[in-house]
Design an enzyme around this catalytic site. Sequence first.
Site, PDB file in Angstrom:
ATOM      1  N   LYS A  22     -22.342  54.063   0.073  1.00 21.82           N
ATOM      2  CA  LYS A  22     -20.864  54.672  -0.389  1.00 21.82           C
ATOM      3  C   LYS A  22     -21.311  55.464  -1.792  1.00 21.82           C
ATOM      4  O   LYS A  22     -21.025  56.755  -1.961  1.00 21.82           O
ATOM      5  CB  LYS A  22     -20.134  53.513  -0.839  1.00 21.82           C
ATOM      6  CG  LYS A  22     -18.645  53.801  -1.556  1.00 21.82           C
ATOM      7  CD  LYS A  22     -17.760  52.887  -1.776  1.00 21.82           C
ATOM      8  CE  LYS A  22     -18.203  52.061  -3.184  1.00 21.82           C
ATOM      9  NZ  LYS A  22     -17.882  52.784  -4.415  1.00 21.82           N
ATOM     10  N   ASN A  23     -21.824  54.955  -2.616  1.00 21.67           N
ATOM     11  CA  ASN A  23     -22.270  55.650  -3.894  1.00 21.67           C
ATOM     12  C   ASN A  23     -23.204  56.823  -3.747  1.00 21.67           C
ATOM     13  O   ASN A  23     -23.112  57.785  -4.910  1.00 21.67           O
ATOM     14  CB  ASN A  23     -22.704  54.379  -4.865  1.00 21.67           C
ATOM     15  CG  ASN A  23     -21.533  53.721  -5.464  1.00 21.67           C
ATOM     16  OD1 ASN A  23     -20.461  53.871  -4.848  1.00 21.67           O
ATOM     17  ND2 ASN A  23     -21.840  52.795  -6.202  1.00 21.67           N
ATOM     18  N   ARG A  92     -12.079  56.395  -8.734  1.00 23.16           N
ATOM     19  CA  ARG A  92     -12.479  57.000 -10.236  1.00 23.16           C
ATOM     20  C   ARG A  92     -13.601  58.066  -9.751  1.00 23.16           C
ATOM     21  O   ARG A  92     -13.621  58.904 -10.741  1.00 23.16           O
ATOM     22  CB  ARG A  92     -13.208  55.849 -11.263  1.00 23.16           C
ATOM     23  CG  ARG A  92     -12.047  55.035 -11.428  1.00 23.16           C
ATOM     24  CD  ARG A  92     -13.103  53.878 -12.413  1.00 23.16           C
ATOM     25  NE  ARG A  92     -14.024  54.757 -13.255  1.00 23.16           N
ATOM     26  CZ  ARG A  92     -13.742  55.290 -14.335  1.00 23.16           C
ATOM     27  NH1 ARG A  92     -12.459  55.042 -14.884  1.00 23.16           N
ATOM     28  NH2 ARG A  92     -14.771  55.879 -15.083  1.00 23.16           N
ATOM     29  N   CYS A 116      -9.377  50.536 -15.302  1.00 21.83           N
ATOM     30  CA  CYS A 116      -9.330  49.929 -13.993  1.00 21.83           C
ATOM     31  C   CYS A 116      -9.679  48.504 -14.196  1.00 21.83           C
ATOM     32  O   CYS A 116     -10.171  48.084 -15.298  1.00 21.83           O
ATOM     33  CB  CYS A 116     -10.255  50.683 -13.227  1.00 21.83           C
ATOM     34  SG  CYS A 116     -12.146  50.123 -13.608  1.00 21.83           S
ATOM     35  N   ARG A 121     -13.840  52.011 -18.623  1.00 17.68           N
ATOM     36  CA  ARG A 121     -14.630  52.808 -17.735  1.00 17.68           C
ATOM     37  C   ARG A 121     -14.158  54.371 -18.335  1.00 17.68           C
ATOM     38  O   ARG A 121     -13.504  55.122 -17.438  1.00 17.68           O
ATOM     39  CB  ARG A 121     -14.477  52.793 -16.408  1.00 17.68           C
ATOM     40  CG  ARG A 121     -15.066  51.242 -16.207  1.00 17.68           C
ATOM     41  CD  ARG A 121     -15.009  51.226 -14.351  1.00 17.68           C
ATOM     42  NE  ARG A 121     -16.151  51.927 -13.789  1.00 17.68           N
ATOM     43  CZ  ARG A 121     -16.250  51.864 -12.492  1.00 17.68           C
ATOM     44  NH1 ARG A 121     -15.578  51.018 -11.827  1.00 17.68           N
ATOM     45  NH2 ARG A 121     -17.200  52.503 -11.788  1.00 17.68           N
ATOM     46  N   ASP A 304     -23.191  45.612  -9.671  1.00 15.14           N
ATOM     47  CA  ASP A 304     -22.490  45.540  -8.400  1.00 15.14           C
ATOM     48  C   ASP A 304     -22.809  44.327  -7.353  1.00 15.14           C
ATOM     49  O   ASP A 304     -22.292  44.042  -6.447  1.00 15.14           O
ATOM     50  CB  ASP A 304     -22.665  46.708  -7.725  1.00 15.14           C
ATOM     51  CG  ASP A 304     -21.721  48.105  -8.058  1.00 15.14           C
ATOM     52  OD1 ASP A 304     -20.954  47.643  -9.014  1.00 15.14           O
ATOM     53  OD2 ASP A 304     -21.852  49.172  -7.601  1.00 15.14           O
ATOM     54  N   ARG A 396     -12.707  49.635   0.827  1.00  9.89           N
ATOM     55  CA  ARG A 396     -13.094  50.754   0.202  1.00  9.89           C
ATOM     56  C   ARG A 396     -14.693  50.948   0.066  1.00  9.89           C
ATOM     57  O   ARG A 396     -15.135  51.944   0.138  1.00  9.89           O
ATOM     58  CB  ARG A 396     -12.659  50.676  -1.437  1.00  9.89           C
ATOM     59  CG  ARG A 396     -11.379  50.689  -1.731  1.00  9.89           C
ATOM     60  CD  ARG A 396     -10.854  50.896  -3.121  1.00  9.89           C
ATOM     61  NE  ARG A 396     -12.013  51.622  -3.756  1.00  9.89           N
ATOM     62  CZ  ARG A 396     -12.561  51.317  -4.918  1.00  9.89           C
ATOM     63  NH1 ARG A 396     -12.145  50.263  -5.685  1.00  9.89           N
ATOM     64  NH2 ARG A 396     -13.682  51.961  -5.556  1.00  9.89           N
TER      65      ARG A 396
HETATM   66  C1  UD1 Z   1     -21.181  53.807 -10.688  1.00 10.03           C
HETATM   67  C2  UD1 Z   1     -21.095  53.046  -9.399  1.00 10.03           C
HETATM   68  C3  UD1 Z   1     -20.342  51.842  -9.627  1.00 10.03           C
HETATM   69  C4  UD1 Z   1     -21.488  50.937 -10.487  1.00 10.03           C
HETATM   70  C5  UD1 Z   1     -21.765  51.503 -11.665  1.00 10.03           C
HETATM   71  C6  UD1 Z   1     -22.837  50.964 -12.403  1.00 10.03           C
HETATM   72  C7  UD1 Z   1     -20.420  55.294  -8.142  1.00 10.03           C
HETATM   73  C8  UD1 Z   1     -19.474  55.952  -7.257  1.00 10.03           C
HETATM   74  N1  UD1 Z   1     -20.035  53.923  -8.862  1.00 10.03           N
HETATM   75  O1  UD1 Z   1     -20.066  54.029 -11.584  1.00 10.03           O
HETATM   76  O2  UD1 Z   1     -20.582  51.198  -8.427  1.00 10.03           O
HETATM   77  O3  UD1 Z   1     -20.797  49.559 -10.756  1.00 10.03           O
HETATM   78  O4  UD1 Z   1     -22.089  52.991 -11.558  1.00 10.03           O
HETATM   79  O5  UD1 Z   1     -23.881  50.821 -11.627  1.00 10.03           O
HETATM   80  O6  UD1 Z   1     -21.832  55.455  -8.105  1.00 10.03           O
HETATM   81  N2  UD1 Z   1     -19.640  55.071 -19.611  1.00 10.03           N
HETATM   82  C9  UD1 Z   1     -18.948  55.499 -20.868  1.00 10.03           C
HETATM   83  N3  UD1 Z   1     -18.735  56.750 -20.893  1.00 10.03           N
HETATM   84  C10 UD1 Z   1     -18.716  57.554 -19.519  1.00 10.03           C
HETATM   85  C11 UD1 Z   1     -19.156  57.048 -18.417  1.00 10.03           C
HETATM   86  C12 UD1 Z   1     -19.620  55.758 -18.465  1.00 10.03           C
HETATM   87  O7  UD1 Z   1     -19.011  54.701 -21.851  1.00 10.03           O
HETATM   88  O8  UD1 Z   1     -18.464  58.825 -19.741  1.00 10.03           O
HETATM   89  C13 UD1 Z   1     -19.946  53.442 -19.620  1.00 10.03           C
HETATM   90  C14 UD1 Z   1     -19.058  52.673 -18.850  1.00 10.03           C
HETATM   91  O9  UD1 Z   1     -18.078  52.231 -19.424  1.00 10.03           O
HETATM   92  C15 UD1 Z   1     -19.998  51.360 -18.396  1.00 10.03           C
HETATM   93  C16 UD1 Z   1     -21.536  52.125 -18.396  1.00 10.03           C
HETATM   94  O10 UD1 Z   1     -21.454  53.383 -19.261  1.00 10.03           O
HETATM   95  O11 UD1 Z   1     -19.994  50.497 -19.348  1.00 10.03           O
HETATM   96  C17 UD1 Z   1     -22.007  52.642 -16.863  1.00 10.03           C
HETATM   97  O12 UD1 Z   1     -20.879  53.226 -16.130  1.00 10.03           O
HETATM   98  P1  UD1 Z   1     -21.276  54.236 -14.988  1.00 10.03           P
HETATM   99  O13 UD1 Z   1     -22.901  54.266 -14.719  1.00 10.03           O
HETATM  100  O14 UD1 Z   1     -20.728  55.623 -15.448  1.00 10.03           O
HETATM  101  O15 UD1 Z   1     -20.395  53.936 -13.874  1.00 10.03           O
HETATM  102  P2  UD1 Z   1     -19.814  54.951 -12.770  1.00 10.03           P
HETATM  103  O16 UD1 Z   1     -20.645  55.936 -12.747  1.00 10.03           O
HETATM  104  O17 UD1 Z   1     -18.428  54.965 -13.047  1.00 10.03           O
END
Ligand code: UD1
Length: 418
Positions: A22-23, A92, A116, A121, A304, A396
């Site tokens: 999925k990701n 998201r 969420c 996030r 995850d 999902r």
């Molecule tokens: C992706 C995965 C999700 C997984 C996560 C961490 C997808 C679609 N989803 O989510 O399944 O759980 O990686 O492996 O690929 N953060 C910030 N600012 C930002 C972005 C992130 O502070 O602009 C923080 C987040 O709050 C979190 C950390 O960075 O604490 C990692 O998040 P991130 O890697 O961005 O997760 P996603 O990409 O949303």
Amino acid sequence: MDKIIIEGGVPLQGEVHISGAKNAALPILVSALLTDGWCTYQNVPRLRDIDSILQLLSMLGAQIEVDGYTVRINAAGLKNAEAPYDLVRKMRASILVLCPLVARLKTAKVSLPGGCAIGARPINLHLKGLARLGADITLEHGYVLASAERLVGDEIYFETPTVTGTENLMMAAALAQGKTILKNAAREPEVVALADVLNQMGACIKGAGTAVVSIEGVPALKPVSVRIIPDRIETGTFMVAAALTQGDLLVRDCEPEHVGGIIDKLKQVGAAIQVGAKSIHVKGRAPIESVDVKTFPYPGFPTDMQAQFMVLMSVARGLSVISETVFENRFIHVSELRRMGADITVSGHSAVIKGVPSLSGAPVMATDLRASASLVLAGLVASGTTEVNRIYHLDRGYEAMETKFQKLGARIRREKSN
Ligand code: UD1
């Protein structure tokens, strides 16, 4: 909404096929926006999140054709630059359209995803990176408005590695003028998969899979035909299920290299594991030993898989500590597991789990994607009947999970809730 009913206690036996990731599929499908011909994607999992992203791409003006596990997308008619709240709220990862829209249409209006279940996030790092490439960014009425006549390459440092942030900015930089360097980039296999696809489209990306990714912008990208990599989280979930039920499972069509951290922990727990080229054989053994786990960005133990592993530790011998370092509020499954008899205490970012001889079936409620999976796993090993309600989240991200478990001998079925 559907619910899943499980009569626990059956050791899983047999072979399970792992679906496309999925990701990986989400950003790769979005990357079709960067070109204007037919792109073909194979091994795309049939999931609610995939439906959501295709709905969004179609709303933006792309033509979509779906035939089983093959998806074709043509973004020649891309015209609408707005990703509305109703779609972004559901998923998201919709934020992934932000950079491709600015790169192709010079402008984008994307709803802020909002909070969420697993924490705040934020998307501040996506926005900071895009601004660094020269976009004007404002926030208005819950939307991000971004525009740039032409993005220009620069150096971007991520305070924390972000998976979708790295992917979003790789897509922006691919069509920017000059060179972009992403520092402290996410190293997840899904980031590498996207970089491979972009390179096949004619981009010039080096270093994906390391903390420093360099991207030399090109004027245009061409259509591509690619296959989505196997889902490492689904792989890990079935591996844990085998260890948990003392089962004997051949997990097929997976990428063992992507689940090294999970294999290592399962060996420590006492499971017998044999790794093949594209398969993993897992044989659960009693007793399940307790091990401590700390989640980290890849190649660390994936956040995850934290909830699923907690179920395993709930019935292990002794005491374990699971620490969550990626998300700030990812223990929402704990209260439901407790209702099934698990002995878990949460203190800050850590959960202390005292193994109990068995869990007992109960009606429980799914609250997010991986939490839902953990409740299904708990049901597989619990005595009596477990009813997992509100499985919207499960659909999902897991393709036909109950059908896959049924084929392995589990007494599990889906029912319509009132
Ligand atoms: C992706 C995965 C999700 C997984 C996560 C961490 C997808 C679609 N989803 O989510 O399944 O759980 O990686 O492996 O690929 N953060 C910030 N600012 C930002 C972005 C992130 O502070 O602009 C923080 C987040 O709050 C979190 C950390 O960075 O604490 C990692 O998040 P991130 O890697 O961005 O997760 P996603 O990409 O949303």
